[in-house]
Design a protein around this motif. Structure first.
Motif: not given
Length: 139
Positions: A63-84
């Motif tokens: 369970r996520l333990m905080g909040h996260c937001r973008g400070l600038s335009p950008g790109e994330l890569l997500g690695l899905n745990g189940a698929s991994f």
């Protein structure tokens, strides 16, 4: 692995990446841009390119333990745990390494006091190189 387990996530200034209490299903890598992460204690961390967050989602229900937001335009890569896990399980040696790494990672995670748990573990915080070396030794 890249096709089945990874996804690109576009990021605009101010976008909420995630909120505390949500179930984490993927580890995130900051490809470009910057993020602000605020944990449940109000501690603020800034993340820059090539940093990652929510690694526990690969190894344990999280369970996520905080909040996260973008400070600038950008790109994330997500690695899905189940698929991994599914992809790695098809290859004995990488699967064995991941299993050993996960065990050592979880031992480090369990040693962190609950009040200090968060979604951002920098390499020096959790001794990533030590975990990698230990897993390689045990292969």
């Amino acid at each position: 692995l890249c096709r089945s387990a990874m996804s690109d996530i576009g990021l605009a200034w101010g976008d909420m990446v995630f909120s505390a209490g949500d179930e984490a299903t993927q580890m995130l890598f900051l490809k470009t841009g910057s993020l602000e992460y605020v944990d449940l204690n109000g501690r603020i961390m800034h993340l820059e390119e090539k940093e990652w967050l929510v690694e526990p989602a690969l190894w344990v229900p999280w369970r996520l333990m905080g909040h996260c937001r973008g400070l600038s335009p950008g790109e994330l890569l997500g690695l899905n745990g189940a698929s991994f896990a599914k992809e790695m399980s098809a290859h004995h040696r990488p699967w064995s390494f991941c299993k050993l790494y996960a065990i050592a990672f979880c031992e480090k995670l369990n040693a962190i006091p609950n009040a200090l748990l968060c979604d951002v573990f920098r390499p020096e915080d959790i001794c990533v190189q030590e975990i990698v070396d230990q897993a390689v030794e045990e292969l």
